[in-house]
Design an enzyme around this catalytic site. Structure first.
Site, PDB file in Angstrom:
ATOM      1  N   TYR A   1     -53.332  81.197 162.884  1.00 56.29           N
ATOM      2  CA  TYR A   1     -53.041  80.732 164.245  1.00 56.29           C
ATOM      3  C   TYR A   1     -53.911  80.797 165.266  1.00 56.29           C
ATOM      4  CZ  TYR A   1     -48.371  80.304 161.397  1.00 56.29           C
ATOM      5  OH  TYR A   1     -47.396  79.948 160.450  1.00 56.29           O
TER       6      TYR A   1
ATOM      7  N   ARG B   1     -34.960  76.254 175.428  1.00 54.61           N
ATOM      8  CA  ARG B   1     -34.794  76.022 174.126  1.00 54.61           C
ATOM      9  C   ARG B   1     -34.732  77.396 173.076  1.00 54.61           C
ATOM     10  NH1 ARG B   1     -38.237  70.615 172.918  1.00 54.61           N
ATOM     11  NH2 ARG B   1     -36.828  69.073 173.507  1.00 54.61           N
TER      12      ARG B   1
ATOM     13  N   ASN C   1     -31.802  78.162 170.851  1.00 55.66           N
ATOM     14  CA  ASN C   1     -31.994  78.337 169.381  1.00 55.66           C
ATOM     15  C   ASN C   1     -31.311  79.585 168.678  1.00 55.66           C
ATOM     16  OD1 ASN C   1     -33.363  75.873 169.360  1.00 55.66           O
ATOM     17  ND2 ASN C   1     -35.357  76.888 169.124  1.00 55.66           N
TER      18      ASN C   1
ATOM     19  N   ASP D   1     -43.437  85.815 164.208  1.00 58.34           N
ATOM     20  CA  ASP D   1     -44.068  85.230 163.150  1.00 58.34           C
ATOM     21  C   ASP D   1     -45.479  84.840 163.609  1.00 58.34           C
ATOM     22  OD1 ASP D   1     -43.447  84.773 159.874  1.00 58.34           O
ATOM     23  OD2 ASP D   1     -44.448  83.033 160.912  1.00 58.34           O
TER      24      ASP D   1
ATOM     25  N   LYS E   1     -39.955  77.704 166.488  1.00 55.34           N
ATOM     26  CA  LYS E   1     -40.871  77.782 167.453  1.00 55.34           C
ATOM     27  C   LYS E   1     -40.512  76.859 168.723  1.00 55.34           C
ATOM     28  CE  LYS E   1     -44.670  75.384 169.519  1.00 55.34           C
ATOM     29  NZ  LYS E   1     -44.903  73.996 169.631  1.00 55.34           N
ATOM     30  N   SER E   2     -40.749  77.387 169.853  1.00 57.65           N
ATOM     31  CA  SER E   2     -40.561  76.479 171.034  1.00 57.65           C
ATOM     32  C   SER E   2     -41.075  77.304 172.208  1.00 57.65           C
ATOM     33  CB  SER E   2     -38.969  76.284 171.316  1.00 57.65           C
ATOM     34  OG  SER E   2     -38.791  75.430 172.686  1.00 57.65           O
TER      35      SER E   2
ATOM     36  N   LYS F   1     -50.186  87.182 158.556  1.00 57.55           N
ATOM     37  CA  LYS F   1     -50.383  86.425 157.217  1.00 57.55           C
ATOM     38  C   LYS F   1     -51.935  86.491 156.954  1.00 57.55           C
ATOM     39  CE  LYS F   1     -46.532  83.514 158.216  1.00 57.55           C
ATOM     40  NZ  LYS F   1     -46.971  83.057 159.465  1.00 57.55           N
TER      41      LYS F   1
ATOM     42  N   HIS G   1     -50.673  83.990 152.878  1.00 57.46           N
ATOM     43  CA  HIS G   1     -50.358  82.673 153.601  1.00 57.46           C
ATOM     44  C   HIS G   1     -49.979  81.798 152.444  1.00 57.46           C
ATOM     45  CE1 HIS G   1     -50.387  80.916 157.612  1.00 57.46           C
ATOM     46  NE2 HIS G   1     -49.613  80.197 157.212  1.00 57.46           N
TER      47      HIS G   1
HETATM   48  P1  NAD Z   1     -40.064  74.115 163.571  1.00 54.60           P
HETATM   49  O1  NAD Z   1     -39.112  73.566 162.604  1.00 54.60           O
HETATM   50  O2  NAD Z   1     -39.666  75.326 164.287  1.00 54.60           O
HETATM   51  O3  NAD Z   1     -40.241  72.935 164.698  1.00 54.60           O
HETATM   52  C1  NAD Z   1     -40.824  73.230 165.986  1.00 54.60           C
HETATM   53  C2  NAD Z   1     -40.862  71.942 166.884  1.00 54.60           C
HETATM   54  O4  NAD Z   1     -39.465  71.579 167.183  1.00 54.60           O
HETATM   55  C3  NAD Z   1     -41.344  72.030 168.089  1.00 54.60           C
HETATM   56  O5  NAD Z   1     -42.128  70.798 168.241  1.00 54.60           O
HETATM   57  C4  NAD Z   1     -40.448  72.178 169.079  1.00 54.60           C
HETATM   58  O6  NAD Z   1     -40.866  71.717 170.350  1.00 54.60           O
HETATM   59  C5  NAD Z   1     -39.398  71.697 168.713  1.00 54.60           C
HETATM   60  N1  NAD Z   1     -38.032  72.156 168.920  1.00 54.60           N
HETATM   61  C6  NAD Z   1     -37.793  73.707 168.822  1.00 54.60           C
HETATM   62  N2  NAD Z   1     -36.537  73.940 169.379  1.00 54.60           N
HETATM   63  C7  NAD Z   1     -35.878  72.900 169.749  1.00 54.60           C
HETATM   64  C8  NAD Z   1     -34.836  72.206 170.227  1.00 54.60           C
HETATM   65  N3  NAD Z   1     -33.824  73.399 170.529  1.00 54.60           N
HETATM   66  N4  NAD Z   1     -34.503  71.181 170.597  1.00 54.60           N
HETATM   67  C9  NAD Z   1     -35.297  70.187 170.363  1.00 54.60           C
HETATM   68  N5  NAD Z   1     -36.722  70.497 169.939  1.00 54.60           N
HETATM   69  C10 NAD Z   1     -36.921  71.611 169.481  1.00 54.60           C
HETATM   70  O7  NAD Z   1     -41.520  74.251 163.096  1.00 54.60           O
HETATM   71  P2  NAD Z   1     -42.556  75.188 162.885  1.00 54.60           P
HETATM   72  O8  NAD Z   1     -43.147  75.640 164.299  1.00 54.60           O
HETATM   73  O9  NAD Z   1     -43.723  74.315 161.925  1.00 54.60           O
HETATM   74  O10 NAD Z   1     -42.194  76.125 162.125  1.00 54.60           O
HETATM   75  C11 NAD Z   1     -41.672  77.364 162.570  1.00 54.60           C
HETATM   76  C12 NAD Z   1     -42.569  78.554 162.405  1.00 54.60           C
HETATM   77  O11 NAD Z   1     -42.715  78.776 161.023  1.00 54.60           O
HETATM   78  C13 NAD Z   1     -44.014  78.508 163.041  1.00 54.60           C
HETATM   79  O12 NAD Z   1     -44.062  78.677 164.328  1.00 54.60           O
HETATM   80  C14 NAD Z   1     -44.543  79.589 161.910  1.00 54.60           C
HETATM   81  O13 NAD Z   1     -44.489  80.847 162.446  1.00 54.60           O
HETATM   82  C15 NAD Z   1     -43.828  79.426 160.559  1.00 54.60           C
HETATM   83  N6  NAD Z   1     -44.708  78.344 159.776  1.00 54.60           N
HETATM   84  C16 NAD Z   1     -45.112  78.974 158.651  1.00 54.60           C
HETATM   85  C17 NAD Z   1     -45.813  78.006 157.751  1.00 54.60           C
HETATM   86  C18 NAD Z   1     -46.431  79.123 156.411  1.00 54.60           C
HETATM   87  O14 NAD Z   1     -47.304  77.917 155.618  1.00 54.60           O
HETATM   88  N7  NAD Z   1     -46.060  80.078 156.304  1.00 54.60           N
HETATM   89  C19 NAD Z   1     -46.219  76.716 158.014  1.00 54.60           C
HETATM   90  C20 NAD Z   1     -45.529  76.372 158.983  1.00 54.60           C
HETATM   91  C21 NAD Z   1     -44.757  77.294 159.998  1.00 54.60           C
END
Ligand code: NAD
Length: 285
Positions: free
Chosen positions: A61, A247, A251, A56, A241-242, A86, A119
């Site tokens: 980005y 992780r 996940n 995604d 995301k990680s 997006k 988006h």
């Molecule tokens: P997320 O909820 O996936 O959290 C990411 C954070 O959690 C990072 O800091 C990561 O280091 C940490 N993390 C990941 N796995 C972990 C684990 N197992 N243990 C501990 N910490 C962990 O947040 P995100 O990146 O904002 O959202 C995921 C995806 O959603 C984005 O990468 C993007 O593709 C999408 N997104 C879309 C929009 C939109 O407006 N459509 C907005 C934000 C994000």
């Protein structure tokens, strides 16, 4: 089985969800928001190695090139990877939505994406209906196998239903235990729109909730796995995301256990309607 970067690796066993036009999307993917452009190819390749087959990204980005490079370098076949991008907020409008995807495809080195999303709705610009008409053309031309939206509220979806032909395949919304989006998920279900959850673990916030930590102990799983499993059992599509390969593996490893109905409800009850991101009606104007 497939080849990634010269290594033979198995894709993780991830169920697919059938979208309203018949296209199948892996229910679990990898999000690349906030991965710096220079790191994206390497990180995305690590995700492929960890078994991810759904990426995604977004024009916003600024890392589509890295995703494209990773796909090219991976050796995976085009039909082995599901790619979403997006439309950026400055690209609203019929013609600009079309040319923006063409530019994305060049950066991704692809001739089509699997899913193209608006988006943000940006109601203040009032262009999302015209934009959607561009999306309908891209779908008809095969540049996107499915089209959808992100951050749309019921009033925006109602308007698309009145004024355009194609029902969005997905709505990608902020969704995690503190923001349960119960009404919007119900709305999607009634109209055949799949729910995609962004920030599925609340950007890490969900992982320190007492109830989540307690359930992690009960199931002998990590807090992230508990939260991601909750999404999966609700039928949502997730792509946490990680940048950390361990992780990444942790996940996606959520298909070997099941939360009880009571534990699902316990997580549902953490809902506080608390957003991390902006309100969808306000962003991008
Ligand atoms: P997320 O909820 O996936 O959290 C990411 C954070 O959690 C990072 O800091 C990561 O280091 C940490 N993390 C990941 N796995 C972990 C684990 N197992 N243990 C501990 N910490 C962990 O947040 P995100 O990146 O904002 O959202 C995921 C995806 O959603 C984005 O990468 C993007 O593709 C999408 N997104 C879309 C929009 C939109 O407006 N459509 C907005 C934000 C994000």
């Amino acid at each position: 089985m497939g080849t990634v970067n010269g290594m033979t690796v198995e894709g993780a066993t991830v169920p697919t969800i059938t979208l309203n036009n018949g296209v199948e999307i892996p229910q679990f993917g990898f999000g690349v928001f906030q991965i710096p452009p220079a790191d994206t190819a390497k990180t995305t390749l690590s995700a492929f190695e960890a078994g991810y087959r759904h990426i995604d990204t977004a024009q916003m980005y600024q890392n589509e090139e890295g995703v494209g490079q990773a796909i090219a370098d991976s050796g995976l076949g085009r039909d082995e990877v599901f790619v979403t991008t997006k439309l950026n907020n400055d690209g609203h409008g019929t013609e600009s939505a079309v040319s923006a995807l063409e530019a994305s495809l060049r950066r991704l080195r692809l001739d089509h994406v699997d899913l193209y999303l608006i988006h943000w709705p940006i109601p203040a610009k009032d262009l999302y209906v015209q934009t959607w008409k561009g999306f309908e053309r891209l779908l008809a031309d095969g540049k996107a196998r499915a089209i959808g939206v992100s951050n749309f509220q019921p009033e925006h979806l109602d308007r698309l239903a009145r004024e355009t032909k194609v029902v969005p395949a997905v709505n990608q919304i902020e969704l995690h235990p503190r923001l349960g989006q119960v009404e919007l998920r119900k709305y999607h279900e009634q109209r055949g729109i799949a729910t995609e959850a962004w920030s599925p673990i609340g950007q890490g916030d969900s992982l320190t909730e007492d109830r989540i930590v307690e359930l992690a102990g009960k199931y002998d799983r990590s807090p992230a796995q508990i939260v991601l499993r909750w999404h999966i059992q609700h039928g949502s599509i997730v792509f946490p995301k990680s940048s950390n390969p361990e992780r990444m593996r942790e996940n996606i490893d959520v298909f070997g256990f099941e939360l009880t109905d009571d534990d699902m409800t316990a997580i549902d009850n953490l809902n506080q309607e608390k957003r991390r991101g902006p309100h969808p009606n306000l962003f991008g104007a």
